[in-house]
Design a protein around this motif. Structure first.
Motif, short mmCIF file in Angstrom:
data_model
loop_
_atom_site.label_atom_id
_atom_site.label_comp_id
_atom_site.label_asym_id
_atom_site.label_seq_id
_atom_site.Cartn_x
_atom_site.Cartn_y
_atom_site.Cartn_z
N ARG A 223 0.82 -1.22 0.00
CA ARG A 223 0.00 0.00 0.00
C ARG A 223 0.86 1.27 0.00
O ARG A 223 0.49 2.26 -0.61
N SER A 224 1.98 1.23 0.69
CA SER A 224 2.83 2.43 0.82
C SER A 224 4.30 2.04 0.67
O SER A 224 5.07 2.06 1.64
N PRO A 225 4.72 1.65 -0.53
CA PRO A 225 6.09 1.15 -0.71
C PRO A 225 7.17 2.16 -0.32
O PRO A 225 8.18 1.80 0.29
N GLU A 226 6.97 3.44 -0.66
CA GLU A 226 7.99 4.45 -0.37
C GLU A 226 8.23 4.59 1.12
O GLU A 226 9.36 4.87 1.57
N LYS A 227 7.20 4.41 1.92
CA LYS A 227 7.31 4.53 3.38
C LYS A 227 8.32 3.55 3.94
O LYS A 227 8.97 3.80 4.95
N TYR A 228 8.49 2.42 3.26
CA TYR A 228 9.40 1.38 3.73
C TYR A 228 10.70 1.33 2.92
O TYR A 228 11.45 0.36 3.02
N GLY A 229 10.94 2.36 2.16
CA GLY A 229 12.18 2.46 1.41
C GLY A 229 12.18 1.77 0.06
O GLY A 229 13.22 1.69 -0.60
N PHE A 230 11.02 1.29 -0.37
CA PHE A 230 10.94 0.61 -1.67
C PHE A 230 10.64 1.64 -2.75
O PHE A 230 9.53 1.71 -3.29
#
Length: 316
Positions: A223-230
């Motif tokens: 749902r929020s890849p950028e939040k986890y560094g992806f």
């Protein structure tokens, strides 16, 4: 979850005993005993294949293992798995049993071979009953803590997104881009599994039967890849044979003509079916310190007793 015609689920349920050290050295449990498929295998299939003089599978070749071990170990990722981030020693009563993830291969091999989702849906009760039967045997042997993972959201895997590509936008989740039908299939498996686990818990109140919600733990980064560094997203594979999601069932990761990304930690998907070490680390932290187990794992093993470490798994 390797994309082969042979299903290893029942094989691993009987054979695979993985001993792993990391977060629980000097913690709540003296050992972790893990039964599962390629999401949990730290090298047993590789070792067995070698002993039987069988040709190596693609997942035993570079670039598998490149991030942490710097060589293939038999793990289906670029580095460590969920089990590698959890501890170890001896004794059933004081051990944490990780029962799975189981079921993925039974479903993947059939679905990726073209069987209908309705037909494969009839497998689910049998798969779940097999898991429950094994758990009951472990409890009878004296196991006091059993962690049972559900299935991952397969509708978010690059393999399914490639092989079941459609121009019908209604088949996709607007937020994640995942295939709705296949995620609902995984949810069906997980719902039935939870129901059965609750029944086991009622019969054995002195045993901790813990459900590990791999599905929703993983959905965090879908749902929020950028939040986890992806920063390269959560759907495209790091290693593969090209295409929109860098997956080609004719050119698998480790094929000489396949390509591998330079920064695996910016990807959630490793080879189309398996996740990267970075993704597995997010899931493990969510299980151990977050709300993605029932009951919450940190209520049974306080966070203060967890010891972060690099951790390695030894082979059986």
């Amino acid at each position: 979850m390797a994309n082969r015609s042979l299903s290893y689920t029942s094989f691993f349920t009987i054979l695979q005993l993985l001993w792993s050290c990391t977060l629980y050295a000097n913690g709540c449990y003296t050992s972790i005993i893990s039964f599962g498929d390629s999401l949990a295998d730290t090298g047993n299939l590789k070792q067995l294949t070698s002993e039987l003089n069988q040709p190596p599978l693609h997942l035993f070749l570079p670039p598998y293992g490149e991030t942490f071990f710097h060589e293939p170990t038999g793990r289906c990722s670029n580095g460590r798995l969920i089990i590698d981030f959890i501890d170890c020693s001896h004794l059933i009563e004081h051990s944490l049993f990780l029962m799975g993830e189981i079921g993925g291969n039974d479903y993947n091999h059939a679905l990726l071979a073209g069987k209908s989702i309705d037909e494969v849906g009839t497998y689910v009760p049998f798969v779940v009953e097999t898991i429950i039967s094994t758990i009951n045997e472990l409890v009878e042997m004296g196991a006091k803590t059993v962690l049972v993972p559900g299935n991952l959201p397969i509708g978010c895997s690059a393999a399914y997104l490639t092989l079941y590509n459609s121009f019908d936008s209604t088949k996709y989740d607007n937020l994640t881009g995942c295939l709705i039908q296949f995620n609902k299939f995984a949810e069906y498996h997980n719902k039935l599994l939870v129901t059965k686990l609750n029944q086991v818990q009622e019969l054995h109140p002195d045993t901790n039967i813990i459900y590990a919600d791999y599905y929703n733990a993983a959905m965090q980064f879908f749902r929020s890849p950028e939040k986890y560094g992806f920063e390269n997203g959560a759907l495209k594979a790091c290693c593969g044979g090209g295409g929109t999601f860098n997956y080609n069932d004719l050119i698998l990761c480790a094929n000489p003509t396949s390509t591998v990304c330079s920064k695996p930690y910016t990807y959630a998907n490793w080879d189309g079916l398996h996740l990267t070490e970075a993704a597995y680390k997010v899931i493990s932290k969510s299980l151990l310190q977050g709300p993605y187990t029932v009951p919450q794992f940190n209520s049974l093993c306080p966070t203060s007793m967890l010891k972060e470490g690099d951790g390695l798994s030894s082979f059986m």
